[in-house]
Design a protein around this motif. Structure first.
Motif, mmCIF file in Angstrom:
data_model
loop_
_atom_site.group_PDB
_atom_site.id
_atom_site.type_symbol
_atom_site.label_atom_id
_atom_site.label_comp_id
_atom_site.label_asym_id
_atom_site.label_seq_id
_atom_site.Cartn_x
_atom_site.Cartn_y
_atom_site.Cartn_z
ATOM 1 N N ARG A 113 0.881 -1.160 -0.174
ATOM 2 C CA ARG A 113 0.031 -0.118 0.156
ATOM 3 C C ARG A 113 0.972 1.201 0.008
ATOM 4 O O ARG A 113 1.763 1.391 0.769
ATOM 5 C CB ARG A 113 -0.963 -0.028 1.213
ATOM 6 N N TRP A 114 0.557 1.998 -1.048
ATOM 7 C CA TRP A 114 1.506 3.375 -0.935
ATOM 8 C C TRP A 114 0.817 4.300 -0.554
ATOM 9 O O TRP A 114 -0.304 4.747 -0.867
ATOM 10 C CB TRP A 114 1.761 3.354 -2.531
ATOM 11 N N PHE A 115 1.518 5.145 0.429
ATOM 12 C CA PHE A 115 1.022 6.535 0.762
ATOM 13 C C PHE A 115 1.845 7.753 0.774
ATOM 14 O O PHE A 115 3.284 7.550 0.514
ATOM 15 C CB PHE A 115 0.566 6.027 2.164
ATOM 16 N N THR A 117 4.198 10.719 2.278
ATOM 17 C CA THR A 117 5.081 10.959 3.513
ATOM 18 C C THR A 117 4.506 12.571 3.731
ATOM 19 O O THR A 117 3.894 13.286 3.219
ATOM 20 C CB THR A 117 6.440 10.935 3.304
ATOM 21 N N GLU A 118 5.118 12.905 4.997
ATOM 22 C CA GLU A 118 5.194 14.256 5.493
ATOM 23 C C GLU A 118 5.492 15.238 4.460
ATOM 24 O O GLU A 118 4.970 16.354 4.305
ATOM 25 C CB GLU A 118 5.688 14.224 6.795
ATOM 26 N N ARG A 119 6.793 15.079 3.947
ATOM 27 C CA ARG A 119 7.393 15.681 2.977
ATOM 28 C C ARG A 119 6.561 15.775 1.578
ATOM 29 O O ARG A 119 6.364 16.791 0.897
ATOM 30 C CB ARG A 119 8.883 15.025 2.609
ATOM 31 N N GLY A 120 5.774 14.598 1.088
ATOM 32 C CA GLY A 120 5.019 14.697 0.194
ATOM 33 C C GLY A 120 3.623 15.421 0.167
ATOM 34 O O GLY A 120 3.317 16.083 -0.655
ATOM 35 N N HIS A 121 3.023 15.434 1.387
ATOM 36 C CA HIS A 121 1.997 16.463 1.761
ATOM 37 C C HIS A 121 2.403 17.754 1.551
ATOM 38 O O HIS A 121 1.450 18.715 1.186
ATOM 39 C CB HIS A 121 1.485 16.040 3.374
ATOM 40 N N THR A 122 3.501 18.195 1.564
ATOM 41 C CA THR A 122 3.875 19.562 1.504
ATOM 42 C C THR A 122 4.473 20.161 0.109
ATOM 43 O O THR A 122 4.865 21.308 0.034
ATOM 44 C CB THR A 122 4.699 20.017 2.765
ATOM 45 N N THR A 123 4.800 18.970 -0.491
ATOM 46 C CA THR A 123 5.289 19.232 -1.912
ATOM 47 C C THR A 123 3.990 19.345 -3.038
ATOM 48 O O THR A 123 3.369 18.195 -3.191
ATOM 49 C CB THR A 123 6.247 18.088 -2.410
ATOM 50 N N GLY A 147 -4.089 5.854 1.624
ATOM 51 C CA GLY A 147 -3.069 5.191 0.655
ATOM 52 C C GLY A 147 -3.905 4.425 -0.481
ATOM 53 O O GLY A 147 -5.126 4.080 -0.397
ATOM 54 N N LEU A 148 -2.983 3.694 -1.315
ATOM 55 C CA LEU A 148 -3.710 2.976 -2.592
ATOM 56 C C LEU A 148 -2.781 2.005 -2.679
ATOM 57 O O LEU A 148 -1.746 1.985 -2.552
ATOM 58 C CB LEU A 148 -3.640 3.936 -3.584
ATOM 59 N N VAL A 149 -3.528 0.663 -2.967
ATOM 60 C CA VAL A 149 -2.685 -0.464 -3.264
ATOM 61 C C VAL A 149 -2.319 -0.478 -4.552
ATOM 62 O O VAL A 149 -2.779 0.399 -5.558
ATOM 63 C CB VAL A 149 -3.551 -1.773 -3.094
ATOM 64 N N ALA A 150 -0.992 -1.288 -4.817
ATOM 65 C CA ALA A 150 -0.420 -1.007 -6.020
ATOM 66 C C ALA A 150 -1.578 -1.501 -7.511
ATOM 67 O O ALA A 150 -1.586 -0.767 -8.384
ATOM 68 C CB ALA A 150 0.702 -2.004 -6.218
ATOM 69 N N SER A 151 -2.432 -2.364 -7.201
ATOM 70 C CA SER A 151 -3.090 -2.536 -8.303
ATOM 71 C C SER A 151 -4.216 -1.506 -8.469
ATOM 72 O O SER A 151 -4.619 -1.397 -9.923
ATOM 73 C CB SER A 151 -4.249 -3.985 -7.650
ATOM 74 N N LYS A 169 12.445 10.270 -4.173
ATOM 75 C CA LYS A 169 12.504 11.791 -3.872
ATOM 76 C C LYS A 169 11.893 11.806 -2.449
ATOM 77 O O LYS A 169 11.767 12.870 -1.966
ATOM 78 C CB LYS A 169 11.540 12.371 -4.918
ATOM 79 N N GLY A 170 11.509 10.752 -1.771
ATOM 80 C CA GLY A 170 11.092 10.725 -0.331
ATOM 81 C C GLY A 170 9.648 11.190 -0.165
ATOM 82 O O GLY A 170 9.280 11.597 0.826
ATOM 83 N N LEU A 171 9.027 11.391 -1.295
ATOM 84 C CA LEU A 171 7.460 11.827 -1.295
ATOM 85 C C LEU A 171 6.521 10.988 -0.959
ATOM 86 O O LEU A 171 5.631 11.155 -0.631
ATOM 87 C CB LEU A 171 7.181 12.443 -2.807
ATOM 88 N N ILE A 172 6.940 9.626 -1.459
ATOM 89 C CA ILE A 172 5.987 8.559 -0.893
ATOM 90 C C ILE A 172 6.517 7.424 -0.663
ATOM 91 O O ILE A 172 7.778 7.372 -0.544
ATOM 92 C CB ILE A 172 5.028 7.941 -2.400
#
Length: 732
Positions: A113-115, A117-123, A147-151, A169-172
């Motif tokens: 499951r991809w979600f 990150t804190e950095r991603g929320h502010t980018t 988050g969302l699953v890969a499928s 990039k540390g965003l997810i």
């Protein structure tokens, strides 16, 4: 070694190059050679010697498990094979998911499951510049906090390259999770509060709480609509609070979606289902989640009784009387009876809920073996539906419906309500006949008539599924006057559509529900409350809550009353009571019209005037006088062969030999037969049966095992097939 074969014996093998880390033990799966094929077997014992010479023993070809299958599961399979006189290897194969039979590892599947990150929320996605697809994916994930699953991500057109780019990039970030049943053992149990119980429900729940830490068999005997499910839910809450699991068995796959939805709304723990509608991977996932303890609630049909549980806490059998809990071919077990044995083995309570108890269950309750709890009032202010017999003698019929029924249907539809028309026969008509010479369409392979269907337009045998085109003229006399006889669901549907053209007619039978989710879509439409006509078979009679149905019409109550089966009245009365229970479950009163050509039948009269309980009491007394189950135990041996004379000769020889052996052993077991089966010829083969009855199970099982051994050694045994049905529920 137990291998999947009908032979009631185990086989010896030599250890291969591999061995389990902790040494050989019962329950380990291996791959072995059996004849010319490779099969998956289960180690059930290990020793240093064998009755077979060592040079003739084959080695184990591959070790499939490092850890054994659960010991309690293996115990249940051993008991099942022994009690139902069946091969242990075949029993083990039937009790495990298909993929385990094929050698798939018993391990949980996971997904990522991809979600964000804190950095991603502010980018802002625009900062990614020329990485347009990465920016679009980041924007999508920012909208999904869970988050969302890969499928789900790939379904929107994104690929692994974009996922890797955002992760670098540390965003997810990605997190692995189980595909079935996330671990919820340490969170809250309830997702929504429980409902308020009435006095009877509260008393029943208190009685159930008394037996939470021991084997406590209970018959929860409640009228239709009395709120048995709410009692189940609150009992399960108490079980979950103790850190244990609940296994709930329902009779039909059709009941699983609505039951699952209600349980998932109530509880925040992982709930899984096990039934024939799942694919092999889904079934294995649910089985493994229950074994590991992640799945806290397991809901399934009869085969779910073989689901391993890490911490069993309660077993619930909903509609315990239903014949669907009995497997009628292969391993002929009864899931309800195995559930009682399993609950006793674990030392946990078992609740058997129904409005129409099986006479065996009622007998146990009357003897004090089971605690008998009653719910006599419907939940809320709903009143029991009024049942009425409608005399069809001399009345004109349209699609199986008499004038009184059609008039009553029209009155309810004019009031904007829903009507259920119950006819336990699918197809357009039970048969096709010639009006000139009396020819009747019959199956070439069975002693049965072909059923006329409109979709597809064919004559179909419901026993062997052979099909033939509908003839333009009578094959016997050439007349074109061919007429359908009787009514099935298709004909009744057509009649209702003609009589009430402005009202949708929804048909529910095996033919209309083959597509996945078809039944659930139809039932969802009914629950919306729109005025409609619901036409269907016994798929509609069990457990469904139709708050807007105010009239039930039973097209033909006589179909199951008169039969060679001594259980015919019991099964018919239970079915009529259950289908009648679909009416009047909300504020509007319900009415049930039961059409019959035998309105003076004493059994029907007693059912209508005093209810199922009074009829059950009378039927039990009749069984006692006739020395039939539940006052005696029974085994039915069914045999079939291509040659009727050979079949009769072998069975006659076997029964004579058995009678002689019984006399030598001074054992009291009655041997009746052989006699032709109620349908003597089916699928081009001849069928006969032998019945054994006794007052003691031990004597009956010894006699059955002796006859089984005799038949297996007979020189003509390969020319016939036979099966052993312990505690048969149908004599046909």
């Amino acid at each position: 070694m137990a291998v999947p074969t009908p032979l009631r014996r185990c086989f010896d093998y030599l250890p291969g190059h591999e061995r389990p880390e902790n040494g050989w033990c019962s329950g380990v799966r291996v791959r072995v050679s059996l004849g010319r094929r490779q099969v998956v077997g289960v180690v059930v014992d290990f020793r240093m010697d064998s009755d077979v010479e060592r040079h003739r023993l084959k080695p184990i070809e591959a070790l499939l498990d490092q850890t054994p299958l659960p010991a309690d599961w293996l115990w249940l399979c051993r008991f099942t094979a022994r009690y139902y006189q069946h091969s242990l290897g075949d029993t083990l194969a039937n009790a495990m998911p298909v993929l385990l039979r094929q050698g798939r590892p018993l391990e949980a599947r996971t997904r990522t499951r991809w979600f964000v990150t804190e950095r991603g929320h502010t980018t802002p996605p625009e900062q990614l510049g020329r990485a347009r697809r990465q920016a679009e994916l980041l924007a999508v994930l920012q909208q999904h906090r869970q988050g969302l699953v890969a499928s789900a991500i790939t379904a929107q057109g994104f690929d692994q390259a974009q996922l890797r780019g955002l992760r670098e990039k540390g965003l997810i970030d990605g997190k692995s999770e189980w595909l079935a049943a996330p671990d919820s053992r340490h969170g809250p149990v309830l997702a929504e509060p429980a409902l308020t119980l009435n006095r009877e429900q509260s008393d029943a729940l208190s009685a159930l709480h008394e037996g939470l830490d021991r084997f406590h068999p209970v018959l929860l005997h409640g009228v239709t609509g009395s709120g048995k499910t709410e009692v189940y839910l609150q009992l399960i809450e108490a079980v979950l609070e103790r850190g244990r699991q609940a296994l709930i068995l329902v009779p039909e796959i059709a009941l699983t979606p609505q039951t699952l939805e209600r349980f998932r709304r109530r509880f925040s723990v992982a709930v899984v289902t096990l039934h024939s509608g799942l694919n092999d991977s889904e079934r294995l996932d649910a089985w493994e989640a229950a074994r590991a303890g992640r799945a806290r609630i397991i809901i399934g049909t009869r085969s779910a009784i073989f689901t391993p549980l890490a911490t069993p806490g309660v077993i619930i059998i909903d509609e315990e009387h239903d014949n669907s809990f009995k497997q009628h071919e292969g391993l002929r077990y009864h899931a309800r009876d195995l559930a009682v044995v399993r609950a006793q083995h674990h030392g946990i309570p078992i609740v058997m809920g129904t409005a129409t108890p099986a006479l065996e269950t009622l007998h146990h309750a009357q003897r004090g073996d089971y605690r008998h709890l009653r719910l006599t009032r419907r939940a809320g202010n709903a009143q029991p539906a009024m049942m009425q017999l409608v005399d069809l003698r001399g009345r004109p019929l349209r699609g199986g419906l008499g004038p009184q029924a059609i008039k009553a249907i029209g009155e309810q539809l004019d009031a904007g309500r829903q009507v259920l028309v119950f006819i336990n026969r699918r197809g357009f008509a039970p048969t096709l006949s010639c009006h000139e010479c009396g020819w009747i369409s019959e199956c070439r392979h069975c002693d049965a008539r072909l059923t006329l269907h409109r979709q597809p337009h064919q004559l179909i045998c419901h026993h062997c599924d052979s099909r033939m085109a509908v003839p333009d003229a009578c094959p016997s006399c050439g007349s074109a006057d061919l007429r359908p006889q009787g009514a099935g669901t298709e004909r009744t549907e057509e009649t209702l559509a003609e009589a009430f053209p402005d009202t949708p007619v929804l048909r529910v039978d095996r033919d209309t529900t083959r597509r996945r989710d078809a039944l659930e879509q139809t039932l969802a439409r009914v629950r919306r409350g729109e005025s409609c006509l619901l036409v269907g078979t016994q798929m509609l009679a069990k457990g469904h809550h139709f708050p807007h149905v105010t009239l039930v019409v039973v097209v033909n109550a006589d179909g199951g009353l008169y039969s060679a089966d001594f259980r015919a009245m019991e099964h018919s009365a239970a079915l009529l009571t259950q289908v009648a229970g679909r009416a009047g479950r909300a504020s509007h009163p319900g009415r049930v019209l039961i059409q019959t050509h035998h309105p003076d039948d004493p059994g029907l009269q007693l059912l209508i005037e005093q209810g199922f309980d009074a009829l059950a009491t009378q039927l039990l007394e009749e069984r006692r006088i006739a020395r039939l189950p539940p006052y005696r135990y029974m085994v039915l041996i069914r045999a079939e062969g291509q040659n009727a004379e050979t079949l009769q000769s072998v069975l006659s020889e076997g029964t004579e030999a058995l009678r002689g052996w019984l006399q030598e052993q001074s054992m009291t077991v009655e041997c009746l037969g052989p006699v032709p089966a109620p349908m003597e010829r089916r699928q081009t083969r001849w069928h006969a049966q032998v019945m054994l009855t006794a007052e003691r199970r031990s004597a009956l099982h010894r006699a059955t095992a002796w006859l089984d051994e005799w038949l297996s050694r007979h020189p003509d045994s390969r020319r016939l097939r036979y099966s052993i049905d312990v505690d048969p529920q149908e004599m046909a």
